[in-house]
Design an enzyme around this catalytic site. Structure first.
Site, PDB file in Angstrom:
ATOM      1  N   HIS A 103       1.158  -1.088  -0.035  1.00  0.00           N
ATOM      2  CA  HIS A 103      -0.242  -0.118  -0.034  1.00  0.00           C
ATOM      3  C   HIS A 103       1.149   0.796   0.500  1.00  0.00           C
ATOM      4  O   HIS A 103       2.247   1.229  -0.755  1.00  0.00           O
ATOM      5  CB  HIS A 103      -0.802   0.120   1.517  1.00  0.00           C
ATOM      6  CG  HIS A 103      -0.464  -0.012   2.549  1.00  0.00           C
ATOM      7  ND1 HIS A 103       0.445   1.082   2.978  1.00  0.00           N
ATOM      8  CD2 HIS A 103      -0.361  -0.906   3.726  1.00  0.00           C
ATOM      9  CE1 HIS A 103       0.585   0.482   4.151  1.00  0.00           C
ATOM     10  NE2 HIS A 103       0.572  -0.778   4.738  1.00  0.00           N
ATOM     11  N   HIS A 133       4.020   1.812   2.490  1.00  0.00           N
ATOM     12  CA  HIS A 133       5.202   0.343   2.005  1.00  0.00           C
ATOM     13  C   HIS A 133       5.905   1.976   0.544  1.00  0.00           C
ATOM     14  O   HIS A 133       6.830   1.611   0.858  1.00  0.00           O
ATOM     15  CB  HIS A 133       4.921  -0.695   1.346  1.00  0.00           C
ATOM     16  CG  HIS A 133       3.869  -1.529   2.780  1.00  0.00           C
ATOM     17  ND1 HIS A 133       2.832  -1.674   1.675  1.00  0.00           N
ATOM     18  CD2 HIS A 133       4.183  -1.904   3.580  1.00  0.00           C
ATOM     19  CE1 HIS A 133       2.488  -2.516   3.041  1.00  0.00           C
ATOM     20  NE2 HIS A 133       3.065  -2.634   3.953  1.00  0.00           N
ATOM     21  N   CYS A 187       0.480  -7.489  21.968  1.00  0.00           N
ATOM     22  CA  CYS A 187      -0.639  -6.917  21.069  1.00  0.00           C
ATOM     23  C   CYS A 187      -0.223  -7.641  19.080  1.00  0.00           C
ATOM     24  O   CYS A 187       1.197  -6.982  18.874  1.00  0.00           O
ATOM     25  CB  CYS A 187      -0.867  -5.989  20.512  1.00  0.00           C
ATOM     26  SG  CYS A 187      -1.374  -4.667  18.090  1.00  0.00           S
ATOM     27  N   CYS A 244       1.023  -5.541  15.995  1.00  0.00           N
ATOM     28  CA  CYS A 244       2.179  -4.738  16.565  1.00  0.00           C
ATOM     29  C   CYS A 244       2.911  -6.604  16.440  1.00  0.00           C
ATOM     30  O   CYS A 244       4.721  -6.360  16.462  1.00  0.00           O
ATOM     31  CB  CYS A 244       2.769  -4.278  17.489  1.00  0.00           C
ATOM     32  SG  CYS A 244       2.018  -2.268  17.259  1.00  0.00           S
ATOM     33  N   CYS A 297      -4.320  -0.416  21.987  1.00  0.00           N
ATOM     34  CA  CYS A 297      -3.290  -0.706  20.701  1.00  0.00           C
ATOM     35  C   CYS A 297      -3.230   0.705  20.654  1.00  0.00           C
ATOM     36  O   CYS A 297      -4.382   1.139  19.536  1.00  0.00           O
ATOM     37  CB  CYS A 297      -2.482  -1.769  20.155  1.00  0.00           C
ATOM     38  SG  CYS A 297      -1.861  -1.252  18.894  1.00  0.00           S
ATOM     39  N   HIS A 326      -2.739  -0.238  16.066  1.00  0.00           N
ATOM     40  CA  HIS A 326      -4.275  -1.029  15.589  1.00  0.00           C
ATOM     41  C   HIS A 326      -5.600  -1.064  15.750  1.00  0.00           C
ATOM     42  O   HIS A 326      -6.442  -1.900  15.714  1.00  0.00           O
ATOM     43  CB  HIS A 326      -3.986  -2.880  16.512  1.00  0.00           C
ATOM     44  CG  HIS A 326      -2.329  -2.473  14.723  1.00  0.00           C
ATOM     45  ND1 HIS A 326      -1.075  -2.347  16.028  1.00  0.00           N
ATOM     46  CD2 HIS A 326      -2.091  -3.251  13.773  1.00  0.00           C
ATOM     47  CE1 HIS A 326      -0.281  -3.007  14.634  1.00  0.00           C
ATOM     48  NE2 HIS A 326      -1.058  -3.281  13.829  1.00  0.00           N
ATOM     49  N   LYS A 338      -5.622   9.747   9.320  1.00  0.00           N
ATOM     50  CA  LYS A 338      -5.209   8.720   9.439  1.00  0.00           C
ATOM     51  C   LYS A 338      -5.946   8.228   7.999  1.00  0.00           C
ATOM     52  O   LYS A 338      -7.361   7.828   8.331  1.00  0.00           O
ATOM     53  CB  LYS A 338      -4.961   7.735  10.290  1.00  0.00           C
ATOM     54  CG  LYS A 338      -3.895   6.652  10.445  1.00  0.00           C
ATOM     55  CD  LYS A 338      -3.678   5.813  11.627  1.00  0.00           C
ATOM     56  CE  LYS A 338      -2.603   4.687  11.619  1.00  0.00           C
ATOM     57  NZ  LYS A 338      -2.596   4.268  12.860  1.00  0.00           N
ATOM     58  N   LYS A 357     -10.081   2.110   6.146  1.00  0.00           N
ATOM     59  CA  LYS A 357     -11.094   1.554   5.329  1.00  0.00           C
ATOM     60  C   LYS A 357     -12.358   2.338   5.389  1.00  0.00           C
ATOM     61  O   LYS A 357     -12.876   2.685   4.689  1.00  0.00           O
ATOM     62  CB  LYS A 357     -11.064   0.229   4.666  1.00  0.00           C
ATOM     63  CG  LYS A 357      -9.497   0.281   4.217  1.00  0.00           C
ATOM     64  CD  LYS A 357     -10.404  -1.501   3.664  1.00  0.00           C
ATOM     65  CE  LYS A 357      -9.180  -1.900   2.952  1.00  0.00           C
ATOM     66  NZ  LYS A 357      -8.496  -3.261   2.941  1.00  0.00           N
TER      67      LYS A 357
HETATM   68  N1  MSP Z   1       7.893  -6.337   9.116  1.00  0.00           N
HETATM   69  C1  MSP Z   1       8.002  -4.979  10.058  1.00  0.00           C
HETATM   70  C2  MSP Z   1       9.059  -4.399   9.715  1.00  0.00           C
HETATM   71  C3  MSP Z   1      10.290  -5.264   9.986  1.00  0.00           C
HETATM   72  S1  MSP Z   1      12.162  -4.234   9.147  1.00  0.00           S
HETATM   73  C4  MSP Z   1      13.221  -5.054   9.772  1.00  0.00           C
HETATM   74  C5  MSP Z   1       6.512  -3.777   9.032  1.00  0.00           C
HETATM   75  N2  MSP Z   1       6.160  -4.187   8.519  1.00  0.00           N
HETATM   76  S2  MSP Z   1       5.260  -3.123   7.756  1.00  0.00           S
HETATM   77  O1  MSP Z   1       4.082  -3.696   6.838  1.00  0.00           O
HETATM   78  O2  MSP Z   1       3.762  -3.340   9.271  1.00  0.00           O
HETATM   79  O3  MSP Z   1       5.399  -1.413   7.610  1.00  0.00           O
HETATM   80  C6  MSP Z   1       6.434  -0.925   7.330  1.00  0.00           C
HETATM   81  C7  MSP Z   1       6.263   0.170   7.224  1.00  0.00           C
HETATM   82  O4  MSP Z   1       5.046   0.727   6.670  1.00  0.00           O
HETATM   83  C8  MSP Z   1       6.889   0.513   7.938  1.00  0.00           C
HETATM   84  O5  MSP Z   1       7.751   1.505   8.521  1.00  0.00           O
HETATM   85  C9  MSP Z   1       5.730   1.562   8.347  1.00  0.00           C
HETATM   86  O6  MSP Z   1       6.084   3.128   9.010  1.00  0.00           O
HETATM   87  C10 MSP Z   1       5.439   1.838   6.697  1.00  0.00           C
HETATM   88  N3  MSP Z   1       3.821   2.872   6.562  1.00  0.00           N
HETATM   89  C11 MSP Z   1       2.600   1.608   7.237  1.00  0.00           C
HETATM   90  N4  MSP Z   1       1.801   2.503   6.587  1.00  0.00           N
HETATM   91  C12 MSP Z   1       2.042   3.651   6.943  1.00  0.00           C
HETATM   92  C13 MSP Z   1       1.771   4.878   6.025  1.00  0.00           C
HETATM   93  N5  MSP Z   1      -0.042   5.559   5.503  1.00  0.00           N
HETATM   94  N6  MSP Z   1       2.603   6.635   6.278  1.00  0.00           N
HETATM   95  C14 MSP Z   1       3.844   6.295   5.710  1.00  0.00           C
HETATM   96  N7  MSP Z   1       4.454   4.786   5.915  1.00  0.00           N
HETATM   97  C15 MSP Z   1       3.329   4.542   6.471  1.00  0.00           C
HETATM   98  O7  MSP Z   1       6.421  -3.152  10.164  1.00  0.00           O
END
Ligand code: MSP
Length: 625
Positions: free
Chosen positions: A19, A22, A127, A130, A144, A147, A297, A300
């Site tokens: 998304h 990421h 959680c 997390c 949390c 979440h 934030k 959905k």
């Molecule tokens: N698997 C762990 C990270 C392990 S690293 C050794 C994880 N994965 S995650 O898929 O949930 O998220 C990864 C990243 O996506 C996080 O750094 C998070 O900040 C980023 N984002 C998720 N939603 C976001 C936004 N809406 N805006 C910016 N980044 C955010 O956590």
């Protein structure tokens, strides 16, 4: 050594499809990787997927797949997403790979042998979102904060890592290395966490709860806790402990993360490294959250989720990358959405940059047979000094993680070149036969666009390739961009695609619109006082980049009109033109200047405006019927 750069993204949980969060974190890392390559660094860029843990086993079960089949499928989706976004990673690590598992077990064993792991009973609030125990203080209304769910109370036999023991050491390290965690605000946040006991970290799960993880090397009944597994990716991918890559790149490690995973990266990871006798990473760079267009934030339920891949389909990957980097100051939260993207696409990419490329191409074809060559003494041109300064400021902004300002610097340079066209007026030089000066100006414009192509390359690698092709330019490093006059000569191809074409809205939408245009009576038309007017003078609006102030001769009187034509015409191009003019529009102040009426223009398919002029010569004031 200082010309080496290692950049990582978080490895993403495969329970959700890729998304915008990421995408953003990965685009930022890619921007830095490309910037450093362009600046002559030896770069290694790592991304990957985080595939173990309860949350993922649960998602696989829901999808009706084995965990292995599920993670294979999801991990492939991330790879496909990164291809769409032109992510230039050097390696993609998956935590289910043997090369990773081996290193996790090695690190665990080292910490265990050092006496920093013990067995104990644990009870706390867990959680699953997390994948960690939360402290009472972290909860908001008992839930949390990330979440929005109440954590479960869990009691189980776990192995613990003596994290608390390293707290004073870590605090000192962060205090003594102000650049360790950036931007500054997050460093303070971590120091605040470390001002009080942080406790020890539970690093295992009994297999009775989940067996989807890496076994502890000394106890087959437990698997490693996901964070102890995941963080190790940053060194397992480099071939720790003996790999050449590890030796070369690890000292230059820059982790890019989002603020939600600050604690694991700023507290768990350095203490784990310390206990295992591994040197620390160099920088932890923390990004803020992208919010929905409404500034809330994304969720959905609120219906404000922005899908970056749909935007890529419509605007192209480069525009989306550019927009996200340009719009939100790194480290802060920021609202994003299609309207904002469209605005920047139109004004900065299509108008400022795309039109400039078109104009320069057209002039080089028309006045110079499609060729430019370096004139004597071009390094003395004022533009040469300005280019060097712009590149230096751009570098400084990127080093300070001010990506939005770095891109602003690039666009200011593009605008500077637009000004050069308007000030030098190549069409007049051609008319006056000032051929040397004309050749110099045309060279300067092409050379200036070479500089722009370097500044914009890390954000828009695809489009910059197209731009270079359109102008017959070679690929340029940042050092070469700072040296104006590096280009010896360029031959422009006859044809070149438009760099940022107008975005076609879905056909059906426009068709509906055409049908909806209301019909008017002849009397309504007769209410319009349309006339021919002659432009006596045109100048820039003192307070608005996009507006021109025109003085019109109507035969028996003079009128002032403020027109949104500055991006489509240089003021002198309009002087002397007879134009179609709506004389009885109610006067209105536009940015401080009173506008009386309106000059009519039509919009071409590329979005450029063309003012309407009479077919035969007519005196000013002639009535249009
Ligand atoms: N698997 C762990 C990270 C392990 S690293 C050794 C994880 N994965 S995650 O898929 O949930 O998220 C990864 C990243 O996506 C996080 O750094 C998070 O900040 C980023 N984002 C998720 N939603 C976001 C936004 N809406 N805006 C910016 N980044 C955010 O956590």
């Amino acid at each position: 050594m200082d010309r080496v750069f290692y950049v990582t993204t978080p490895i993403y949980y495969v329970n959700a499809a890729p998304h915008i969060g990421h995408a953003y974190t990965t685009i930022v890392a890619d921007f830095l990787a490309r910037f450093h390559r362009l600046d002559g660094f030896d770069v290694f860029f790592l991304t990957g997927t985080d595939e173990h843990g309860e949350k993922i086993a649960e998602a696989a079960r829901k999808a009706g797949l084995s965990p292995k089949a599920f993670v294979d499928q999801m991990s492939a989706r991330f790879k496909a997403a990164w291809e769409k976004l032109e992510i230039s990673y050097d390696d993609f690590i998956r935590t289910t790979e043997d090369r990773h598992k081996k290193v996790v077990q090695l690190v665990l064993q080292k910490v265990y042998d050092a006496g920093d792991i013990y067995y104990g009973e644990y009870e706390g609030l867990y959680c699953v979102g997390c994948e960690r125990f939360l402290t009472e203080k972290e909860l908001v209304d008992g839930k949390c904060p990330d979440h929005g769910i109440e954590p479960e109370r869990r009691r189980e036999g776990n192995y613990f890592f003596k994290m608390e023991k390293y707290r004073p050491w870590l605090r000192d390290h962060i205090e003594q290395h102000p650049e360790f965690i950036r931007p500054e605000g997050y460093r303070h946040e971590v120091l605040a966490m470390l001002a009080e006991p942080i406790g020890d970290l539970s690093i295992s799960r009994p297999k009775t709860r989940t067996d989807w993880g890496i076994e502890l090397p000394w106890d087959k009944d437990h698997v490693t806790y996901v964070w102890f597994d995941a963080l190790v990716n940053y060194i397992s991918a480099l071939g720790y402990p003996e790999g050449e890559r590890y030796k070369r790149y690890w000292p230059a490690a820059n982790h890019m993360i989002g603020k939600d995973i600050l604690k694991p990266h700023a507290v768990f990871w350095p203490t784990m490294l310390k206990a295992a006798g591994i040197p620390l990473y160099k920088h932890l760079n923390v990004g803020g959250y992208l919010l929905g267009p409404d500034g809330r934030k994304m969720s959905k339920t609120l219906g404000n989720v922005v899908d970056p891949f749909a935007l890529v389909e419509k605007y192209g990957a480069d525009a989306v990358r550019y927009y996200l980097l340009r719009e939100v100051p790194y480290g802060q939260d920021g609202a994003v959405g299609e309207a904002g993207l469209k605005e920047r696409y139109t004004s900065e990419l299509a108008n400022d940059l795309g039109n400039l490329v078109q104009r320069v191409r057209a002039m080089v074809q028309k006045y110079a047979g499609g060729r430019v060559a370096r004139p004597e003494g071009v390094e003395e041109s004022p533009l040469a000094k300005e280019a060097a300064e712009a590149v230096e400021r751009y570098r400084g902004f990127v080093r300070d993680l001010r990506f939005h300002q770095a891109l602003e610097e690039a666009i200011l340079w593009v605008r500077r070149l637009n000004r050069h066209v308007n000030e030098e007026k190549p069409w007049e030089l051609a008319k006056k036969g000032e051929n040397d000066r004309l050749a110099r100006v045309l060279y300067e414009l092409v050379e200036g666009l070479r500089v722009a192509s370097a500044l914009l390359e890390p954000a828009m690698p695809g489009k910059m390739k197209v731009l270079r092709q359109a102008l017959g330019l070679p690929k340029t490093t940042l050092a070469e961009a700072a040296r104006f006059g590096t280009l010896a000569a360029a031959e422009l191809p006859r044809e070149a695609p438009q760099l940022f074409p107008r975005i076609e809205e879905k056909k059906t939408v426009t068709e509906e619109k055409t049908e909806q245009v209301p019909l008017i009576e002849f009397d309504d038309f007769m209410k319009l006082d349309l006339r021919i007017a002659e432009v006596k003078e045109a100048k820039k609006h003192p307070n608005a980049d996009r507006l021109l102030v025109l003085t019109l001769d109507l035969g028996n009187e003079t009128r002032t009109v403020v027109a949104g034509l500055a991006e489509h015409y240089a003021p002198e191009e309009l002087t002397g033109k007879k134009v179609l003019y709506l004389a009885n529009l109610k006067p209105k102040k536009l940015r401080g200047v009173l506008s009386q009426g309106m000059v009519l223009a039509a919009e071409g398919p590329d979005g450029r405006l063309s003012v309407l002029t009479p077919d035969r010569d007519l005196p000013p004031g002639a009535k249009v019927r």
